[in-house]
Design a protein around this motif. Sequence first.
Motif, PDB file in Angstrom:
ATOM      1  N   GLY A 114      47.403   3.042 -17.239  1.00 21.52           N
ATOM      2  CA  GLY A 114      46.837   2.699 -15.943  1.00 21.52           C
ATOM      3  C   GLY A 114      45.448   2.105 -16.063  1.00 21.52           C
ATOM      4  O   GLY A 114      45.077   1.181 -15.324  1.00 21.52           O
ATOM      5  N   LEU A 115      44.665   2.625 -16.995  1.00 20.30           N
ATOM      6  CA  LEU A 115      43.318   2.111 -17.198  1.00 20.30           C
ATOM      7  C   LEU A 115      43.317   0.741 -17.867  1.00 20.30           C
ATOM      8  O   LEU A 115      42.451  -0.095 -17.597  1.00 20.30           O
ATOM      9  N   ALA A 116      44.294   0.514 -18.750  1.00 21.37           N
ATOM     10  CA  ALA A 116      44.275  -0.702 -19.572  1.00 21.37           C
ATOM     11  C   ALA A 116      45.095  -1.856 -19.011  1.00 21.37           C
ATOM     12  O   ALA A 116      44.865  -3.002 -19.385  1.00 21.37           O
ATOM     13  N   SER A 117      46.039  -1.583 -18.149  1.00 21.15           N
ATOM     14  CA  SER A 117      46.955  -2.630 -17.696  1.00 21.15           C
ATOM     15  C   SER A 117      46.250  -3.665 -16.837  1.00 21.15           C
ATOM     16  O   SER A 117      45.443  -3.322 -15.964  1.00 21.15           O
ATOM     17  N   ARG A 240      49.377  -9.285 -19.874  1.00 23.22           N
ATOM     18  CA  ARG A 240      48.166  -9.011 -20.635  1.00 23.22           C
ATOM     19  C   ARG A 240      47.533  -7.694 -20.197  1.00 23.22           C
ATOM     20  O   ARG A 240      47.963  -7.080 -19.228  1.00 23.22           O
ATOM     21  N   THR A 241      46.510  -7.286 -20.931  1.00 26.96           N
ATOM     22  CA  THR A 241      45.767  -6.083 -20.580  1.00 26.96           C
ATOM     23  C   THR A 241      44.408  -6.492 -20.023  1.00 26.96           C
ATOM     24  O   THR A 241      44.044  -7.668 -20.005  1.00 26.96           O
ATOM     25  N   ARG A 242      43.653  -5.516 -19.571  1.00 26.00           N
ATOM     26  CA  ARG A 242      42.285  -5.791 -19.166  1.00 26.00           C
ATOM     27  C   ARG A 242      41.474  -6.188 -20.403  1.00 26.00           C
ATOM     28  O   ARG A 242      41.776  -5.779 -21.519  1.00 26.00           O
ATOM     29  N   GLU A 243      40.441  -6.958 -20.189  1.00 28.79           N
ATOM     30  CA  GLU A 243      39.629  -7.494 -21.284  1.00 28.79           C
ATOM     31  C   GLU A 243      39.127  -6.372 -22.192  1.00 28.79           C
ATOM     32  O   GLU A 243      38.478  -5.420 -21.749  1.00 28.79           O
ATOM     33  N   GLY A 244      39.479  -6.500 -23.483  1.00 33.43           N
ATOM     34  CA  GLY A 244      38.995  -5.552 -24.474  1.00 33.43           C
ATOM     35  C   GLY A 244      39.743  -4.232 -24.530  1.00 33.43           C
ATOM     36  O   GLY A 244      39.366  -3.337 -25.304  1.00 33.43           O
ATOM     37  N   LEU A 245      40.797  -4.075 -23.732  1.00 39.80           N
ATOM     38  CA  LEU A 245      41.502  -2.781 -23.690  1.00 39.80           C
ATOM     39  C   LEU A 245      42.935  -2.872 -24.222  1.00 39.80           C
ATOM     40  O   LEU A 245      43.760  -2.004 -23.930  1.00 39.80           O
ATOM     41  N   THR A 246      43.223  -3.894 -25.019  1.00 36.39           N
ATOM     42  CA  THR A 246      44.561  -4.014 -25.597  1.00 36.39           C
ATOM     43  C   THR A 246      44.899  -2.783 -26.442  1.00 36.39           C
ATOM     44  O   THR A 246      46.014  -2.261 -26.388  1.00 36.39           O
ATOM     45  N   TRP A 247      43.928  -2.322 -27.203  1.00 36.10           N
ATOM     46  CA  TRP A 247      44.154  -1.154 -28.060  1.00 36.10           C
ATOM     47  C   TRP A 247      44.535   0.079 -27.237  1.00 36.10           C
ATOM     48  O   TRP A 247      45.404   0.870 -27.643  1.00 36.10           O
ATOM     49  N   LEU A 248      43.902   0.235 -26.061  1.00 40.26           N
ATOM     50  CA  LEU A 248      44.203   1.392 -25.213  1.00 40.26           C
ATOM     51  C   LEU A 248      45.600   1.277 -24.620  1.00 40.26           C
ATOM     52  O   LEU A 248      46.314   2.285 -24.489  1.00 40.26           O
ATOM     53  N   ALA A 249      46.009   0.056 -24.252  1.00 43.30           N
ATOM     54  CA  ALA A 249      47.356  -0.139 -23.716  1.00 43.30           C
ATOM     55  C   ALA A 249      48.409   0.155 -24.767  1.00 43.30           C
ATOM     56  O   ALA A 249      49.424   0.811 -24.478  1.00 43.30           O
ATOM     57  N   VAL A 250      48.190  -0.325 -25.995  1.00 45.16           N
ATOM     58  CA  VAL A 250      49.141  -0.064 -27.084  1.00 45.16           C
ATOM     59  C   VAL A 250      49.233   1.432 -27.356  1.00 45.16           C
ATOM     60  O   VAL A 250      50.323   1.999 -27.505  1.00 45.16           O
ATOM     61  N   LEU A 251      48.078   2.093 -27.408  1.00 46.97           N
ATOM     62  CA  LEU A 251      48.058   3.542 -27.653  1.00 46.97           C
ATOM     63  C   LEU A 251      48.742   4.290 -26.512  1.00 46.97           C
ATOM     64  O   LEU A 251      49.551   5.206 -26.747  1.00 46.97           O
ATOM     65  N   GLY A 252      48.420   3.931 -25.271  1.00 48.16           N
ATOM     66  CA  GLY A 252      49.027   4.612 -24.129  1.00 48.16           C
ATOM     67  C   GLY A 252      50.526   4.424 -24.085  1.00 48.16           C
ATOM     68  O   GLY A 252      51.278   5.367 -23.787  1.00 48.16           O
TER      69      GLY A 252
END
Length: 275
Positions: A114-117, A240-252
């Motif tokens: 939710g934070l990263a999407s 895509r994810t929010r700027e700079g939060l790709t890692w958080l989306a992959v982890l989530g």
Amino acid sequence: MVCALGAAVCFGTATVLQAIAARHAAGTGAGGDAALLLRALRQWRYLAGLGLDGLGFLLQIAALRSVPIYTVGAALASSLAVTAVVAARLLRVRLSGVEWGAVAVVCAGLAMLGLASGAEGHRDGSAALRYAMLAAAVAVLGLGAVGGRLRRRGRALLLGLGAGFGFGVVEVAVRLIDEPAPAALVTNPAAYALLLAGAAAFLLLTSALQRGSVTTATAGMVIGETIGPAAVGVVWLGDRTREGLTWLAVLGFAVAVTGALALARFGEAPVTEAP
């Protein structure tokens, strides 16, 4: 995201309500599957479950038009956590500490997503992709034909995977339908892919749960309906994810799917009370 989580709540709760109705129907008379279904259809809980399934599908469509496919897929997999929690209360199913931990893991993964999407991708998808989805829907039927001939464990896994692929095709196809007008739907291969894949997935999942391990079948379904569609959304539809939060989306995504796999036994809610 609210629609995706709402769909998960609807699907997860519907599973438990239908399990309660099926248990009651089984205890009120003999007969085959058809007789059991007819008795279940007289139960308000079964009808409420069907209504929740319909509402969940509408919420799923709304979510797919607003957020990336990878977020919706992970959220739908989390319906197993909803089933586990509702079953623990209504069916008095005893959850182990590990399973309660898995519920918490699913929630943590969804919070990260939710934070990263970001917003859904804005690519329309090529005609080739639309026909590819139709071909994939036909392939799901082929998997069902092959899986039905395998031994018990292999059969459950392949049928579960096939069902997951079918539900994944539905997720992608919804994004490929730009114009809901009847004239446009008739000429859009994605519309046929949605109908065929949805029906095939339902049949394969039903067969897998009846003729094999629920845990194995559900694990295969979760894998099939999350990873492939997420990749299509990112590569071909521009999710895509929010700027700079790709890692958080992959982890989530990984955390939510892993937690759902740990709850795979709730792919078909228990219909007997735990001792």
